[in-house]
Design a protein around this motif. Sequence first.
Motif, PDB file in Angstrom:
ATOM      1  N   ALA A 107       0.833  -1.201   0.000  1.00 24.65           N
ATOM      2  CA  ALA A 107       0.000   0.000   0.000  1.00 24.65           C
ATOM      3  C   ALA A 107       0.870   1.253   0.000  1.00 24.65           C
ATOM      4  N   MET A 164       0.634   4.159  -2.901  1.00 20.18           N
ATOM      5  CA  MET A 164       0.306   5.535  -2.515  1.00 20.18           C
ATOM      6  C   MET A 164       1.397   6.499  -2.964  1.00 20.18           C
ATOM      7  N   TRP A 211       0.795   7.045  -6.656  1.00 25.81           N
ATOM      8  CA  TRP A 211      -0.359   7.907  -6.888  1.00 25.81           C
ATOM      9  C   TRP A 211      -0.049   9.354  -6.511  1.00 25.81           C
ATOM     10  N   HIS A 262      -3.747  11.929  -9.988  1.00 26.02           N
ATOM     11  CA  HIS A 262      -4.122  11.159  -8.804  1.00 26.02           C
ATOM     12  C   HIS A 262      -3.956  12.003  -7.537  1.00 26.02           C
ATOM     13  N   ILE A 267      -6.788  12.801  -4.694  1.00 30.47           N
ATOM     14  CA  ILE A 267      -6.582  12.347  -3.315  1.00 30.47           C
ATOM     15  C   ILE A 267      -6.641  13.521  -2.334  1.00 30.47           C
ATOM     16  N   LEU A 303     -13.463   7.181   0.382  1.00 27.17           N
ATOM     17  CA  LEU A 303     -12.361   6.594  -0.375  1.00 27.17           C
ATOM     18  C   LEU A 303     -12.430   5.079  -0.263  1.00 27.17           C
ATOM     19  N   VAL A 319     -10.345   1.464  -1.701  1.00 25.93           N
ATOM     20  CA  VAL A 319      -9.164   0.920  -2.370  1.00 25.93           C
ATOM     21  C   VAL A 319      -9.339  -0.582  -2.485  1.00 25.93           C
ATOM     22  N   TRP A 356      -4.096  -2.434  -8.411  1.00 27.74           N
ATOM     23  CA  TRP A 356      -4.721  -1.607  -7.390  1.00 27.74           C
ATOM     24  C   TRP A 356      -5.737  -0.673  -8.041  1.00 27.74           C
ATOM     25  N   THR A 357      -6.868  -0.457  -7.377  1.00 27.54           N
ATOM     26  CA  THR A 357      -7.853   0.526  -7.817  1.00 27.54           C
ATOM     27  C   THR A 357      -8.193   1.443  -6.659  1.00 27.54           C
ATOM     28  N   ARG A 358      -8.662   2.641  -7.009  1.00 31.31           N
ATOM     29  CA  ARG A 358      -9.054   3.611  -5.999  1.00 31.31           C
ATOM     30  C   ARG A 358     -10.316   4.298  -6.493  1.00 31.31           C
ATOM     31  N   SER A 359     -11.248   4.528  -5.590  1.00 32.96           N
ATOM     32  CA  SER A 359     -12.495   5.199  -5.917  1.00 32.96           C
ATOM     33  C   SER A 359     -12.771   6.247  -4.847  1.00 32.96           C
ATOM     34  N   SER A 360     -13.308   7.394  -5.262  1.00 33.95           N
ATOM     35  CA  SER A 360     -13.612   8.482  -4.325  1.00 33.95           C
ATOM     36  C   SER A 360     -15.085   8.852  -4.441  1.00 33.95           C
TER      37      SER A 360
END
Length: 58
Positions: free
Chosen positions: A8, A12, A15, A21, A25, A33, A35, A44-48
């Motif tokens: 992680a 990070m 990103w 990104h 963030i 958030l 992950v 890895w994916t990220r959503s906000s």
Amino acid sequence: MARGQGSAASVMEAWMNSPGHRATILNCSLTGLGVGVVSGDWTWTRSSATDGLSPLGY
């Protein structure tokens, strides 16, 4: 998305080194958030989200 980072902390860092990104963030209007990671290939994916919703919309 990111691929190949095995922790992680490393994803990070990647990103935060990406202007797009990083802006997302650090956007204070985003209140949620999420992950996800697939450990087989370290994708890895990220959503906000905003307005108190989770990144999944509920």
